[in-house]
Design a protein around this motif. Structure first.
Motif, PDB file in Angstrom:
ATOM      1  N   GLU A 186       0.800  -1.161   0.008  1.00 35.11           N
ATOM      2  CA  GLU A 186      -0.065   0.025   0.068  1.00 35.11           C
ATOM      3  C   GLU A 186       0.849   1.339  -0.075  1.00 35.11           C
ATOM      4  OE1 GLU A 186      -3.623   0.009   0.384  1.00 35.11           O
ATOM      5  OE2 GLU A 186      -3.720  -1.996   0.734  1.00 35.11           O
ATOM      6  N   ARG A 187       0.594   2.133  -0.876  1.00 33.89           N
ATOM      7  CA  ARG A 187       1.546   3.214  -0.977  1.00 33.89           C
ATOM      8  C   ARG A 187       0.615   4.636  -0.531  1.00 33.89           C
ATOM      9  NH1 ARG A 187       2.032   0.191  -5.394  1.00 33.89           N
ATOM     10  NH2 ARG A 187       3.915  -0.410  -6.108  1.00 33.89           N
ATOM     11  N   TYR A 188       1.492   5.281   0.314  1.00 29.89           N
ATOM     12  CA  TYR A 188       1.023   6.490   0.830  1.00 29.89           C
ATOM     13  C   TYR A 188       2.147   7.648   0.659  1.00 29.89           C
ATOM     14  CZ  TYR A 188      -2.325   3.651   3.270  1.00 29.89           C
ATOM     15  OH  TYR A 188      -3.451   2.837   3.549  1.00 29.89           O
ATOM     16  N   SER A 189       1.454   9.007   0.629  1.00 28.92           N
ATOM     17  CA  SER A 189       2.448   9.956   0.475  1.00 28.92           C
ATOM     18  C   SER A 189       3.482  10.403   1.490  1.00 28.92           C
ATOM     19  CB  SER A 189       1.968  11.018  -0.280  1.00 28.92           C
ATOM     20  OG  SER A 189       0.815  11.409   0.346  1.00 28.92           O
ATOM     21  N   THR A 190       2.708  10.432   2.808  1.00 30.23           N
ATOM     22  CA  THR A 190       3.767  10.698   3.821  1.00 30.23           C
ATOM     23  C   THR A 190       3.804   9.912   4.817  1.00 30.23           C
ATOM     24  OG1 THR A 190       1.812  11.960   4.892  1.00 30.23           O
ATOM     25  CG2 THR A 190       3.197  13.270   3.325  1.00 30.23           C
ATOM     26  N   THR A 191       4.700   9.863   6.097  1.00 29.86           N
ATOM     27  CA  THR A 191       4.811   9.119   6.958  1.00 29.86           C
ATOM     28  C   THR A 191       3.791   9.239   7.794  1.00 29.86           C
ATOM     29  OG1 THR A 191       7.147   9.046   6.781  1.00 29.86           O
ATOM     30  CG2 THR A 191       6.230   8.357   8.821  1.00 29.86           C
ATOM     31  N   PRO A 192       3.220  10.450   8.376  1.00 29.19           N
ATOM     32  CA  PRO A 192       1.913  10.502   9.010  1.00 29.19           C
ATOM     33  C   PRO A 192       0.841   9.832   8.544  1.00 29.19           C
ATOM     34  CG  PRO A 192       2.973  12.655   8.828  1.00 29.19           C
ATOM     35  CD  PRO A 192       3.749  11.734   7.868  1.00 29.19           C
ATOM     36  N   ASP A 193       0.807   9.894   7.066  1.00 29.12           N
ATOM     37  CA  ASP A 193      -0.466   9.183   6.819  1.00 29.12           C
ATOM     38  C   ASP A 193      -0.152   7.380   6.850  1.00 29.12           C
ATOM     39  OD1 ASP A 193      -1.694  11.283   5.478  1.00 29.12           O
ATOM     40  OD2 ASP A 193      -0.613  10.950   3.532  1.00 29.12           O
ATOM     41  N   ILE A 194       0.927   6.977   6.835  1.00 28.50           N
ATOM     42  CA  ILE A 194       1.297   5.663   7.008  1.00 28.50           C
ATOM     43  C   ILE A 194       0.973   5.330   8.416  1.00 28.50           C
ATOM     44  CG2 ILE A 194       3.135   4.006   7.282  1.00 28.50           C
ATOM     45  CD1 ILE A 194       4.607   5.388   4.708  1.00 28.50           C
ATOM     46  N   ILE A 195       1.261   6.228   9.249  1.00 27.39           N
ATOM     47  CA  ILE A 195       1.035   5.786  10.711  1.00 27.39           C
ATOM     48  C   ILE A 195      -0.695   5.880  10.941  1.00 27.39           C
ATOM     49  CG2 ILE A 195       0.996   6.835  13.228  1.00 27.39           C
ATOM     50  CD1 ILE A 195       4.172   7.561  12.230  1.00 27.39           C
ATOM     51  N   ALA A 196      -1.371   6.945  10.420  1.00 25.95           N
ATOM     52  CA  ALA A 196      -2.655   6.784  10.456  1.00 25.95           C
ATOM     53  C   ALA A 196      -3.067   5.544   9.773  1.00 25.95           C
ATOM     54  CB  ALA A 196      -3.323   8.029   9.824  1.00 25.95           C
ATOM     55  N   ALA A 197      -2.709   5.096   8.775  1.00 25.59           N
ATOM     56  CA  ALA A 197      -3.213   3.898   8.170  1.00 25.59           C
ATOM     57  C   ALA A 197      -3.000   2.549   9.056  1.00 25.59           C
ATOM     58  CB  ALA A 197      -2.589   3.709   6.750  1.00 25.59           C
ATOM     59  N   ILE A 198      -1.835   2.461   9.634  1.00 29.22           N
ATOM     60  CA  ILE A 198      -1.809   1.408  10.476  1.00 29.22           C
ATOM     61  C   ILE A 198      -2.465   1.566  11.777  1.00 29.22           C
ATOM     62  CG2 ILE A 198       0.451   1.969  12.063  1.00 29.22           C
ATOM     63  CD1 ILE A 198       1.555  -0.691  11.371  1.00 29.22           C
ATOM     64  N   LYS A 199      -2.799   2.503  12.381  1.00 33.29           N
ATOM     65  CA  LYS A 199      -3.489   2.763  13.501  1.00 33.29           C
ATOM     66  C   LYS A 199      -4.893   2.610  13.184  1.00 33.29           C
ATOM     67  CE  LYS A 199      -2.586   6.447  16.441  1.00 33.29           C
ATOM     68  NZ  LYS A 199      -1.996   7.966  16.690  1.00 33.29           N
ATOM     69  N   SER A 200      -5.375   2.900  11.993  1.00 32.28           N
ATOM     70  CA  SER A 200      -6.937   2.533  11.745  1.00 32.28           C
ATOM     71  C   SER A 200      -7.215   1.014  11.067  1.00 32.28           C
ATOM     72  CB  SER A 200      -7.372   3.532  10.788  1.00 32.28           C
ATOM     73  OG  SER A 200      -6.585   3.519   9.563  1.00 32.28           O
ATOM     74  N   GLY A 201      -5.919   0.154  10.952  1.00 30.44           N
ATOM     75  CA  GLY A 201      -6.016  -1.001  10.603  1.00 30.44           C
ATOM     76  C   GLY A 201      -5.987  -1.323   9.254  1.00 30.44           C
ATOM     77  N   LYS A 202      -5.653  -0.374   8.496  1.00 30.17           N
ATOM     78  CA  LYS A 202      -5.504  -0.404   6.836  1.00 30.17           C
ATOM     79  C   LYS A 202      -4.298  -1.369   6.489  1.00 30.17           C
ATOM     80  CE  LYS A 202      -8.303   3.685   5.595  1.00 30.17           C
ATOM     81  NZ  LYS A 202      -8.290   4.465   6.629  1.00 30.17           N
ATOM     82  N   VAL A 203      -3.567  -1.216   7.154  1.00 30.82           N
ATOM     83  CA  VAL A 203      -2.184  -2.063   6.852  1.00 30.82           C
ATOM     84  C   VAL A 203      -1.745  -2.779   8.168  1.00 30.82           C
ATOM     85  CG1 VAL A 203      -1.631  -0.597   5.061  1.00 30.82           C
ATOM     86  CG2 VAL A 203      -0.652  -0.239   7.168  1.00 30.82           C
ATOM     87  N   ASP A 204      -0.950  -3.788   8.111  1.00 32.48           N
ATOM     88  CA  ASP A 204      -0.393  -4.393   9.151  1.00 32.48           C
ATOM     89  C   ASP A 204       0.918  -3.925   9.501  1.00 32.48           C
ATOM     90  OD1 ASP A 204      -2.669  -6.103   9.034  1.00 32.48           O
ATOM     91  OD2 ASP A 204      -1.675  -7.265   7.205  1.00 32.48           O
ATOM     92  N   VAL A 205       1.841  -3.445   8.667  1.00 33.18           N
ATOM     93  CA  VAL A 205       3.374  -3.333   9.003  1.00 33.18           C
ATOM     94  C   VAL A 205       3.754  -2.148   8.152  1.00 33.18           C
ATOM     95  CG1 VAL A 205       3.774  -5.264   7.502  1.00 33.18           C
ATOM     96  CG2 VAL A 205       5.584  -4.323   9.205  1.00 33.18           C
ATOM     97  N   PHE A 206       4.478  -1.255   8.545  1.00 30.20           N
ATOM     98  CA  PHE A 206       5.310  -0.577   7.355  1.00 30.20           C
ATOM     99  C   PHE A 206       6.794  -0.486   7.581  1.00 30.20           C
ATOM    100  CE2 PHE A 206       6.472   3.272  10.061  1.00 30.20           C
ATOM    101  CZ  PHE A 206       5.600   3.028  11.146  1.00 30.20           C
ATOM    102  N   LYS A 207       7.474   0.052   6.666  1.00 30.27           N
ATOM    103  CA  LYS A 207       9.060   0.091   6.712  1.00 30.27           C
ATOM    104  C   LYS A 207       9.441   1.339   6.667  1.00 30.27           C
ATOM    105  CE  LYS A 207      12.722  -2.073   4.442  1.00 30.27           C
ATOM    106  NZ  LYS A 207      13.352  -3.054   2.991  1.00 30.27           N
ATOM    107  N   ASP A 208      10.297   1.641   7.538  1.00 30.04           N
ATOM    108  CA  ASP A 208      10.792   3.017   7.520  1.00 30.04           C
ATOM    109  C   ASP A 208      12.153   3.260   8.093  1.00 30.04           C
ATOM    110  OD1 ASP A 208      11.001   5.553   7.246  1.00 30.04           O
ATOM    111  OD2 ASP A 208       9.068   6.014   7.654  1.00 30.04           O
ATOM    112  N   ASP A 209      12.728   4.405   8.058  1.00 24.91           N
ATOM    113  CA  ASP A 209      14.269   4.708   8.653  1.00 24.91           C
ATOM    114  C   ASP A 209      13.993   4.193  10.226  1.00 24.91           C
ATOM    115  OD1 ASP A 209      16.739   5.016   9.486  1.00 24.91           O
ATOM    116  OD2 ASP A 209      16.794   7.036   8.701  1.00 24.91           O
ATOM    117  N   GLU A 210      14.765   3.346  10.835  1.00 27.51           N
ATOM    118  CA  GLU A 210      14.798   3.236  12.262  1.00 27.51           C
ATOM    119  C   GLU A 210      14.925   4.427  13.094  1.00 27.51           C
ATOM    120  OE1 GLU A 210      17.768   1.006  15.277  1.00 27.51           O
ATOM    121  OE2 GLU A 210      18.624   2.103  13.553  1.00 27.51           O
ATOM    122  N   ILE A 211      15.552   5.447  12.697  1.00 22.80           N
ATOM    123  CA  ILE A 211      15.761   6.791  13.675  1.00 22.80           C
ATOM    124  C   ILE A 211      14.415   7.425  13.444  1.00 22.80           C
ATOM    125  CG2 ILE A 211      16.689   8.309  11.917  1.00 22.80           C
ATOM    126  CD1 ILE A 211      18.112   7.229  15.238  1.00 22.80           C
TER     127      ILE A 211
END
Lengths: 362, 493
Positions: free
Chosen positions: B65-90
């Motif tokens: 699933e592709r999102y344009s920003t990290t906040p969008d990705i976090i929102a997506a995982i919090k609302s259960g739209k995705v299971d996992v995401f990949k990002d820089d550890e830091i």
């Protein structure tokens, strides 16, 4: 006051043959005259009137007002139009303004009157045409006759030296014609100079000092009401005077609006108190157009004429030249034929250059 | 408040609250992911066009699933739209993870070089930057910066060291398209973060004043190429492909990507009102974040009002041209109308900013006003024309016959009637212009919509800022319609 010399008007539209509406018109109007312009529809009466204040500029000739050629470049047309009022067939009241504002807008904006002056005078004029109580109403809430009376008041507010009336009662219900005509009669008594294009023959005869009979773009005959109505010199004038009530349809294609024609016939019969003839007329038109004349014989035209002189109503159908008569055709629908024949006093057929004429007299 | 508006608001609010509720309820069941193989069958969120996107799109056993920003990705995982995401550890500090109820699933063994992007022909600046970077590494300054931003649990609270601005020299224009602590983020008016500090120190080193603006990623590269910015700071990974279009500095950071999942043990236990109150506090009160909303609103209003005024004047001109007797003038107007109605608004806006007016030196707000006016005029001129044509020919003739000049006839007779006829459609178009200004974020204007993005980038709260601006847009659009009604009513009296 107004001299018209060799006036011509030709409409040129791309892809079509030029159409000459006015052909070499000459006439003279002096102050105080009331001239009615009568004649068949589509013969340039309205166009002639509209060339006088240059709403439709002529294509040739000259118009002299008080000796000056108004077609000359730089002639102050707006000033001329302020002196030359016009009353339209469709009233053309300003829809966004109240009755009072319709009358005052000209004097305030163009004559430089103060609001109070214009207001007082407008109320006087509205009283004169019997519309004072509607001063604050909007045009949309008035009947046709009321609108036309306001339009006359609006015209008078500019203190015109002459008023051009372009079929002032043609768009009115028969019941409202009277109220408008009596306002015009009143103006006539007061000596207003007027040019009136009209189909109201009795009115024209009563009110006018002179009559222009126009046909095919020329002033065919002119004279006093008596001359024109009692002793017309030319046959065309005679026929017109005698069969002025007419309704005409041209049907170019197989399909046509029969109900539209019915409704017009109904209006026509009500207008001229031909209630007894209404049903027969409708039946004849229906049988002729729907059954007897095959749909491949086009164009067909129907001319419904009522002569107020001998009170006869006749219907003339014109079929393409060389057509066989649908009435003596061996395959003709006998029932339809019987209906038509039963309703007519006289049936006359004639092959002419224009085509096969079938004249049915009721 | 008029009754009708109260009614609309009353109907509107529950809908929004339901939206909020459903968002809070979207928690998913625990996902156990320990290594790459566990990812099979999972829904994975990545940033559109990122390296992770490229890499993971080759795997056929996952749902990307592709999102344009990290906040969008976090929102997506919090609302259960995705299971996992990949990002820089830091990118997500321990405190961030706690706040959002997330945890690290596992750290990958990949590494990526991260560098700043410069224009291909700007080798001079890059050389200078590389020298600055090398000297900083030697002097220990680099370690100090790393420690400041990465050595803390709460990078949000770190304060930027003060550096005096150099007054001389050409301004160093910086475009930032990542809004994430600790790399680059905003607190009120101030830019902060690891990448920001390095650039500020570099500007100081080079003796140039610095100007930092936010750009969306697609717009940012265009801005770099068109010379609107000199450096693009976007936590860019150095790849061979990118090297063809930009010049990379030496890497200033090495990224270790990790996978993140929801941590159910940390699930929030607040009730609905508690959540709402916390959202309000976090999104609007902390760090005076309401200032973003106010500033954004100002920007939105400035663009809307100017576009409306200029667009209407231009529409009158185009309408006049369209009705001209001269067929060349008519043709020009028709081409103008057809063209502007045929190009998507956003595309036109970007074209104007990055291509047509790129060299003009006009600021983004002016370009937005110009673009919106042009489009507004194209639509409204046709409305004007039909309204004028709808006024009967008889009205013109009556005016002329009364002795008015054609111009007087137009102003006294035609215009008042046309104005009345055009109002309902004009109002609709004006409101739609106002709403359409929400796309100006693409050319680096911080309008009302962008304000909500800025807040979201700090709070990762996907819903609250959006709901706030939704209400603001709604009320303003309604007021605009009312205001237009009143103007016309007064004009008619």
């Amino acid at each position: 006051m107004i001299s018209v010399r060799h006036l011509n008007k030709t409409y040129v539209s791309p892809g079509r043959a030029p159409f000459q509406v006015l052909k070499d018109i000459n006439c003279h109007v002096t102050a105080g005259e009331i001239i009615s312009i009568i004649g068949p529809s589509g013969t340039g009466k309205s166009t002639f009137l509209r060339t006088l204040n240059l709403l439709d500029p002529p294509t040739g000739g000259e118009i002299l007002v008080d000796g000056e050629n108004i077609l000359a470049k730089g002639y102050p047309l707006n000033k001329l139009r302020q002196r030359m009022g016009m009353v339209f067939q469709n009233f053309n009241l300003f829809e966004h303004l109240s009755i009072l504002d319709n009358v005052t807008i000209g004097p305030i904006r163009l004559l430089g009157m103060t609001r109070d002056e214009a207001h007082n005078e407008a109320m006087q004029l509205l009283r004169k045409v019997g519309m004072a109580e509607k001063a604050t109403a909007m045009p949309a809430s008035l009947s046709g006759g009321q609108k036309q009376r306001v339009a006359i008041a609006r015209c008078l507010a500019m203190h015109p030296q002459i008023i051009l009336f372009d079929e002032p009662t043609s768009a009115l219900d028969p019941t409202m014609v009277g109220e408008v005509l009596s306002v015009i009669r009143q103006l006539a008594k007061e000596g207003m100079t007027m040019l009136i294009v009209t189909h109201e023959m009795k009115f024209a005869r009563d009110v006018s000092t002179r009559i222009f009979f126009m046909t095919e773009g020329v002033i065919y005959e002119e004279g006093t009401p008596e001359q024109i109505f009692e002793h017309p010199q030319h046959t065309t004038t005679q026929t017109f005077i005698h069969r002025i009530r007419s309704l005409y349809y041209n049907i170019p294609r197989a399909d046509f609006d029969i109900f539209g024609i019915f409704s017009d016939v109904e209006q026509f019969c009500i207008k001229y108190a031909l209630l007894e003839q209404m049903e027969p007329t409708r039946h004849i038109i229906e049988e002729m157009l729907m059954t007897l004349i095959p749909s491949n014989q086009r164009p067909v035209s129907v001319d419904i004429n009522y002569s107020e002189n001998d009170y006869t109503l006749s219907l003339t159908f014109t079929l393409p030249a060389g057509s066989r008569s649908p009435l003596i055709h061996e395959d003709a629908d006998q029932l339809a034929l019987n209906i038509v024949q039963g309703m007519c006093r006289d049936i006359h057929e004639e092959q002419t250059l224009q085509g096969l004429l079938i004249k049915l007299t009721l | 408040m008029p009754t009708i508006m109260r009614k609309q608001v009353i109907l509107f609010l529950p809908t929004l609250l339901l939206l909020l509720l459903s968002a809070c309820d979207g928690k998913n069941t625990q996902v156990e992911i320990k290594n790459e193989a566990d990812l099979a069958g999972k829904r994975i969120a990545v940033s559109t066009g990122s390296i992770y996107d490229l890499e993971l799109s080759k795997r056929t056993d996952i749902l990307l699933e592709r999102y344009s920003t990290t906040p969008d990705i976090i929102a997506a995982i919090k609302s259960g739209k995705v299971d996992v995401f990949k990002d820089d550890e830091i990118m997500l500090s321990p405190s961030d993870l706690r706040r959002h109820g997330l945890k690290k699933a596992f750290l990958t063994d990949q590494t990526f070089d991260v560098a700043y992007a410069f224009r291909l022909d700007d080798g001079e600046t890059v050389t200078l930057f590389n020298r600055f970077l090398a000297e900083s590494r030697q002097s220990g300054l680099y370690d100090e910066i790393v420690h400041r931003w990465f050595g803390t649990e709460e990078p949000d609270t770190v304060s930027m060291p003060y550096l005096s601005q150099s007054a001389s020299g050409p301004t160093l224009f910086v475009g930032v398209s990542v809004l994430m602590a600790p790399m680059s983020f905003r607190e009120g008016d101030q830019w902060k973060g690891f990448e920001i500090e390095i650039l500020q120190r570099f500007a100081h080193y080079a003796g140039r004043p610095i100007d930092i603006r936010y750009y969306d990623l697609p717009g940012a590269t265009a801005a770099l190429h068109s010379g609107k910015i000199d450096v693009l700071s976007s936590s860019f990974f150095v790849t061979e492909e990118r090297k063809k279009s930009v010049l990379f500095s030496d890497p200033h950071y090495v990224c270790h990507p990790a996978y993140f999942v929801l941590d159910n043990k940390a699930a929030l236990s607040l009730d609905f009102w508690g959540l709402l109150k916390e959202s309000f506090h976090k999104n609007l009160i902390v760090e005076n974040r309401w200032r973003f909303i106010v500033d954004g609103l100002y920007e939105t209003l400035v663009i809307s009002v100017w576009s409306l005024l200029l667009g209407t004047l231009l529409a009158a001109l185009v309408c006049w041209m369209r009705m001209s007797r001269n067929r060349w003038i008519r043709a020009v107007a028709r081409i103008y109308i057809d063209f502007l109605r045929g190009v998507p608004l956003l595309v036109l806006l970007m074209m104007m900013f990055y291509v047509v007016l790129a060299q003009s030196g006009l600021n983004a707000t002016t370009v937005a006003v110009i673009s919106f006016s042009l489009v507004f005029a194209a639509y409204v001129s046709e409305m004007f024309r039909t309204a004028i044509l709808s006024v009967g020919k008889g009205q013109v003739e009556a005016g002329i016959a009364l002795g008015f000049t054609p111009l007087q006839t137009f102003f006294y007779i035609i215009l008042p009637q046309a104005a009345r006829a055009v109002l309902p459609v004009y109002k609709g178009e004006a409101v739609s212009l106002f709403k359409n200004t929400s796309i100006v974020g693409y050319i680096a204007i911080q309008d009302l919509t962008k304000a909500s993005d800025l807040i979201r980038s700090r709070t990762f709260d996907a819903f609250f800022p959006l709901i706030v601006i939704t209400i603001i847009y709604f009320i303003l659009a309604w007021l605009l319609g009312k205001a237009l009604d009143l103007t016309i009513k007064r004009k008619n009296q």
